[in-house]
Design an enzyme around this catalytic site. Structure first.
Site, PDB file in Angstrom:
ATOM      1  N   GLU A 193      10.796  25.227  42.589  1.00 60.14           N
ATOM      2  CA  GLU A 193      11.768  25.302  43.674  1.00 60.14           C
ATOM      3  C   GLU A 193      11.083  25.320  45.033  1.00 60.14           C
ATOM      4  OE1 GLU A 193      15.053  25.097  43.690  1.00 60.14           O
ATOM      5  OE2 GLU A 193      15.117  24.829  41.524  1.00 60.14           O
ATOM      6  N   TYR A 196      19.401  30.250  48.396  1.00 53.52           N
ATOM      7  CA  TYR A 196      19.426  29.088  47.504  1.00 53.52           C
ATOM      8  C   TYR A 196      18.370  29.209  46.410  1.00 53.52           C
ATOM      9  CZ  TYR A 196      18.984  24.424  45.649  1.00 53.52           C
ATOM     10  OH  TYR A 196      18.915  23.370  44.778  1.00 53.52           O
ATOM     11  N   ASP A 250      24.166  22.821  47.531  1.00 54.67           N
ATOM     12  CA  ASP A 250      23.190  22.164  48.382  1.00 54.67           C
ATOM     13  C   ASP A 250      23.819  20.878  48.911  1.00 54.67           C
ATOM     14  OD1 ASP A 250      23.196  20.454  46.220  1.00 54.67           O
ATOM     15  OD2 ASP A 250      21.024  20.504  45.889  1.00 54.67           O
TER      16      ASP A 250
END
Length: 314
Positions: A54, A139, A157
């Site tokens: 990520e 996120y 997103d």
């Protein structure tokens, strides 16, 4: 919930009221599980490996980080190994692999130390706790919770916003996108769902959409596919699709939505001005369009009585 003027808020009106959520969910998950990009971090539920992926993928195309992620995991295979590493080595790795801002490497190293020192080497499972790690925002925290622990909320997103805006005419509003994404996600399925909806935005509902080529599972419900308007919050101008197969598929679906049924030639003349039954864009061409739509469960074609009639699939 109402807005200041007493009307319905954007969040309340996020999804069409008659949308069959069960069918929408099933279609997307089946599509994703049948075929998706085999990124290596999708093959693991190790929170450390997912965390690394990520951080690396922030503003970097996923295809470009595969080798970097694999090299990183080989060099520092566990969160303990990363915590023990010299920070300068981690930063040098980041630079050598062209992974963007070096502060991401620093934050990742610091977060590894937090996991080891504050959590005994085990990542916390809740998004709120994950946000306590250095460099981990809402996120990333939600992504790690979803993909490692199946314990996340609906990811929102740019891809998810584009998909829900186009498919379900969700207003361009943060609260509306959050509400729509949350309502769409089946309870307890954050791992597969968040992967699936981001995959949809990554390979089918791209800025220039590949609806038919990617076999988008939401075409039968999609507002953009029906109207031919594929603008989105991150696509301010309509992508060019004049004369494309997608354009005529959309016209067929839209026309059949206005009529109970139509015969083949009437439909052909209605969707393009140069339709000629025996011409280049004639019956054979139109049957190819209808075959695709029928395979997708969108239309029914009746060949009985010497005539061909077409209607939307019930």
């Amino acid at each position: 919930m109402t807005d200041a003027d007493g009307g319905a808020s954007a969040a309340d009106a996020s999804l069409p009221p008659d949308l069959d959520l069960d069918a929408v969910r099933e279609a997307l998950i089946e599509w994703y599980e049948a075929d998706h990009r085999p990124f290596p971090w999708r093959q693991t539920d190790d929170p450390y490996e997912i965390h690394v992926s990520e951080v690396m993928s922030q503003q970097t195309q996923l295809d470009r980080i595969i080798s970097a992620w694999e090299d990183f995991r080989e060099r520092w295979p566990t969160v303990d190994a990363l915590a023990d590493a010299d920070r300068s080595e981690v930063v040098s790795f980041w630079t050598d692999h062209s992974l963007g801002y070096n502060n991401r490497a620093k934050y990742l190293h610091e977060a590894a130390n937090q996991v080891v020192e504050e959590y005994g080497g085990e990542y916390p499972e809740e998004p709120d706790e994950l946000e306590e790690l250095m460099g981990v925002g809402p996120y990333t925290a939600n992504a790690v919770a979803s993909f490692a622990f199946n314990n996340g909320n609906a990811v929102v997103d740019t891809n998810v916003e584009r998909v829900t805006y186009r498919a379900f005419d969700v207003p361009d509003d943060d609260a509306a996108f959050e509400a729509a994404a949350s309502e769409l996600m089946p309870e307890g399925e954050s791992r597969v769902w968040n992967n699936a909806i981001m995959e949809l935005g990554g390979v089918a509902c791209t800025k220039s959409p590949n609806c038919d080529e990617a076999g988008c599972p939401w075409r039968r419900w999609c507002h953009a596919y029906e109207t031919g308007d594929f603008t989105a919050p991150d696509v301010p101008e309509q992508p060019s699709f004049e004369g494309s197969r997608r354009q005529f598929r959309g016209r067929v679906v839209r026309l059949l939505g206005e009529h109970d049924e139509m015969d083949l030639d009437t439909l052909g003349h209605r969707i393009r001005i140069d339709y000629a039954p025996d011409g280049e864009h004639g019956r054979e061409w139109l049957r190819g369009i209808l075959s695709d739509l029928r395979n997708d469960g969108l239309v029914a074609v009746d060949e009985s009585g010497g005539e061909t009639t077409v209607r939307l699939q019930g």
